[in-house]
Scaffold this motif. Sequence first.
Motif, PDB file in Angstrom:
ATOM      1  N   LYS A 154      -2.845 -19.229  23.985  1.00  0.00           N
ATOM      2  CA  LYS A 154      -4.337 -18.712  24.193  1.00  0.00           C
ATOM      3  C   LYS A 154      -4.774 -18.688  22.582  1.00  0.00           C
ATOM      4  N   TRP A 155      -4.123 -18.594  21.570  1.00  0.00           N
ATOM      5  CA  TRP A 155      -4.837 -18.549  20.307  1.00  0.00           C
ATOM      6  C   TRP A 155      -4.876 -19.743  19.765  1.00  0.00           C
ATOM      7  N   THR A 156      -3.989 -20.683  20.187  1.00  0.00           N
ATOM      8  CA  THR A 156      -4.040 -22.145  19.874  1.00  0.00           C
ATOM      9  C   THR A 156      -5.026 -23.014  20.585  1.00  0.00           C
ATOM     10  N   ASP A 157      -5.597 -22.513  21.663  1.00  0.00           N
ATOM     11  CA  ASP A 157      -6.478 -23.148  23.004  1.00  0.00           C
ATOM     12  C   ASP A 157      -7.695 -23.608  21.865  1.00  0.00           C
ATOM     13  N   PRO A 158      -8.155 -24.998  22.007  1.00  0.00           N
ATOM     14  CA  PRO A 158      -9.140 -25.311  21.275  1.00  0.00           C
ATOM     15  C   PRO A 158     -10.496 -24.571  21.773  1.00  0.00           C
ATOM     16  N   ASN A 159     -10.598 -24.020  22.860  1.00  0.00           N
ATOM     17  CA  ASN A 159     -11.725 -23.444  23.361  1.00  0.00           C
ATOM     18  C   ASN A 159     -11.744 -22.142  22.979  1.00  0.00           C
ATOM     19  N   PHE A 160     -10.657 -21.405  22.398  1.00  0.00           N
ATOM     20  CA  PHE A 160     -10.878 -20.050  21.885  1.00  0.00           C
ATOM     21  C   PHE A 160     -11.338 -19.826  20.762  1.00  0.00           C
ATOM     22  N   GLN A 161     -12.139 -18.794  20.608  1.00  0.00           N
ATOM     23  CA  GLN A 161     -13.215 -18.630  19.466  1.00  0.00           C
ATOM     24  C   GLN A 161     -13.017 -16.985  19.046  1.00  0.00           C
ATOM     25  N   VAL A 216     -16.521 -14.147  11.625  1.00  0.00           N
ATOM     26  CA  VAL A 216     -17.050 -15.142  11.096  1.00  0.00           C
ATOM     27  C   VAL A 216     -18.184 -14.415   9.979  1.00  0.00           C
ATOM     28  N   ALA A 217     -19.051 -13.406  10.465  1.00  0.00           N
ATOM     29  CA  ALA A 217     -19.996 -13.046   9.556  1.00  0.00           C
ATOM     30  C   ALA A 217     -19.201 -12.127   8.301  1.00  0.00           C
ATOM     31  N   TYR A 218     -18.359 -11.470   8.528  1.00  0.00           N
ATOM     32  CA  TYR A 218     -17.897 -10.386   7.791  1.00  0.00           C
ATOM     33  C   TYR A 218     -17.089 -11.152   6.692  1.00  0.00           C
ATOM     34  N   TRP A 219     -16.207 -12.291   7.081  1.00  0.00           N
ATOM     35  CA  TRP A 219     -15.380 -12.918   5.810  1.00  0.00           C
ATOM     36  C   TRP A 219     -15.969 -14.368   5.578  1.00  0.00           C
ATOM     37  N   ARG A 220     -17.231 -14.539   6.122  1.00  0.00           N
ATOM     38  CA  ARG A 220     -18.087 -15.652   5.837  1.00  0.00           C
ATOM     39  C   ARG A 220     -17.354 -17.081   6.091  1.00  0.00           C
ATOM     40  N   ILE A 221     -16.527 -16.992   7.299  1.00  0.00           N
ATOM     41  CA  ILE A 221     -15.385 -17.839   7.609  1.00  0.00           C
ATOM     42  C   ILE A 221     -16.473 -19.443   7.886  1.00  0.00           C
ATOM     43  N   PRO A 222     -16.029 -20.388   7.179  1.00  0.00           N
ATOM     44  CA  PRO A 222     -16.943 -21.746   7.311  1.00  0.00           C
ATOM     45  C   PRO A 222     -16.503 -22.326   8.409  1.00  0.00           C
ATOM     46  N   GLU A 223     -17.199 -23.186   8.928  1.00  0.00           N
ATOM     47  CA  GLU A 223     -17.063 -24.195  10.111  1.00  0.00           C
ATOM     48  C   GLU A 223     -16.146 -24.808  10.054  1.00  0.00           C
ATOM     49  N   GLY A 224     -15.170 -24.945  11.201  1.00  0.00           N
ATOM     50  CA  GLY A 224     -14.052 -25.765  10.936  1.00  0.00           C
ATOM     51  C   GLY A 224     -12.624 -24.940  10.340  1.00  0.00           C
ATOM     52  N   LYS A 225     -13.019 -23.720  10.112  1.00  0.00           N
ATOM     53  CA  LYS A 225     -11.907 -22.787   9.737  1.00  0.00           C
ATOM     54  C   LYS A 225     -11.970 -21.696  10.563  1.00  0.00           C
ATOM     55  N   ASP A 247      -6.562 -18.967  11.278  1.00  0.00           N
ATOM     56  CA  ASP A 247      -7.425 -18.673   9.786  1.00  0.00           C
ATOM     57  C   ASP A 247      -7.855 -17.461   9.700  1.00  0.00           C
ATOM     58  N   LEU A 248      -8.176 -16.790  10.907  1.00  0.00           N
ATOM     59  CA  LEU A 248      -8.589 -15.353  10.820  1.00  0.00           C
ATOM     60  C   LEU A 248      -7.451 -14.443  10.116  1.00  0.00           C
ATOM     61  N   ILE A 249      -6.316 -14.684  10.675  1.00  0.00           N
ATOM     62  CA  ILE A 249      -5.175 -13.879  10.398  1.00  0.00           C
ATOM     63  C   ILE A 249      -4.764 -14.156   8.988  1.00  0.00           C
ATOM     64  N   TYR A 250      -4.968 -15.349   8.549  1.00  0.00           N
ATOM     65  CA  TYR A 250      -4.886 -15.569   7.142  1.00  0.00           C
ATOM     66  C   TYR A 250      -5.951 -14.646   6.084  1.00  0.00           C
ATOM     67  N   TYR A 251      -7.130 -14.456   6.602  1.00  0.00           N
ATOM     68  CA  TYR A 251      -8.061 -13.562   5.965  1.00  0.00           C
ATOM     69  C   TYR A 251      -7.467 -12.209   6.224  1.00  0.00           C
ATOM     70  N   VAL A 252      -7.258 -11.692   7.340  1.00  0.00           N
ATOM     71  CA  VAL A 252      -6.872 -10.210   7.360  1.00  0.00           C
ATOM     72  C   VAL A 252      -5.500 -10.044   6.503  1.00  0.00           C
ATOM     73  N   ARG A 253      -4.392 -11.042   6.592  1.00  0.00           N
ATOM     74  CA  ARG A 253      -3.335 -10.931   5.766  1.00  0.00           C
ATOM     75  C   ARG A 253      -3.809 -10.866   4.406  1.00  0.00           C
ATOM     76  N   ALA A 254      -4.496 -11.495   3.791  1.00  0.00           N
ATOM     77  CA  ALA A 254      -4.990 -11.654   2.342  1.00  0.00           C
ATOM     78  C   ALA A 254      -5.547 -10.292   1.988  1.00  0.00           C
ATOM     79  N   ASP A 255      -6.338  -9.620   2.907  1.00  0.00           N
ATOM     80  CA  ASP A 255      -7.000  -8.194   2.749  1.00  0.00           C
ATOM     81  C   ASP A 255      -5.869  -7.328   2.566  1.00  0.00           C
ATOM     82  N   GLU A 256      -4.728  -7.352   3.460  1.00  0.00           N
ATOM     83  CA  GLU A 256      -3.609  -6.217   3.508  1.00  0.00           C
ATOM     84  C   GLU A 256      -2.775  -6.495   2.107  1.00  0.00           C
ATOM     85  N   ALA A 257      -2.558  -7.622   1.844  1.00  0.00           N
ATOM     86  CA  ALA A 257      -1.939  -7.935   0.430  1.00  0.00           C
ATOM     87  C   ALA A 257      -2.856  -7.042  -0.692  1.00  0.00           C
TER      88      ALA A 257
END
Length: 193
Positions: free
Chosen positions: A104-111, A117-126, A131-141
Amino acid sequence: MVAGMLRHLGSLRHLKRDNGWIETLLEESYNERMHLLTFMKMCEPGWFMKTMILGAQGVFFNAMFLSYLVSPKITHRFVGYLEEEAVHTYTRCIKEIEEGAVPKWTDPNFQIPDIAVAYWRIPEGKRTMKDLIYYVRADEAVHRGVNHTLSNLKQDEDPNPFVSDYKVDATGHKHLPNPALKPTGYERAEIIG
């Protein structure tokens, strides 16, 4: 939130500043709340899950409250270890996404949620789940390093090394430790020295 609240109340009782700890603790609380809101937005929890969150909140808040009253150092160390486990969990999650174990998380239609997007200012294409898990993991670190560092300091006298005006050299350059780079936290001598 508990540590920030108790330090805030202590600051008011003693009529003195707390050396910048409150702000960092409340920032961490806000960030953790955004993690929860992001993941809850993805599954739209029903009454049962909301009741479970309320119950967990009641138990965990009171346990942390009592723990922080007894020993702030131990509480920060415990939270540092919790955050370390979160880093490991999100690392495993990334690996499972890469292996295709969560289709489900690799489905191209999954958003991912707009709140993320607003909180982490995630750019288009990321804006994938990975990518979201990378942001959250960085916060936890960061939380891991902050809490281990705070545990290494003298609770009532040492300044918070993560505030924006901590150390400024003769040229005006600010020196802030990066908590994500030190998983076990900075030792007191590294900060105060």
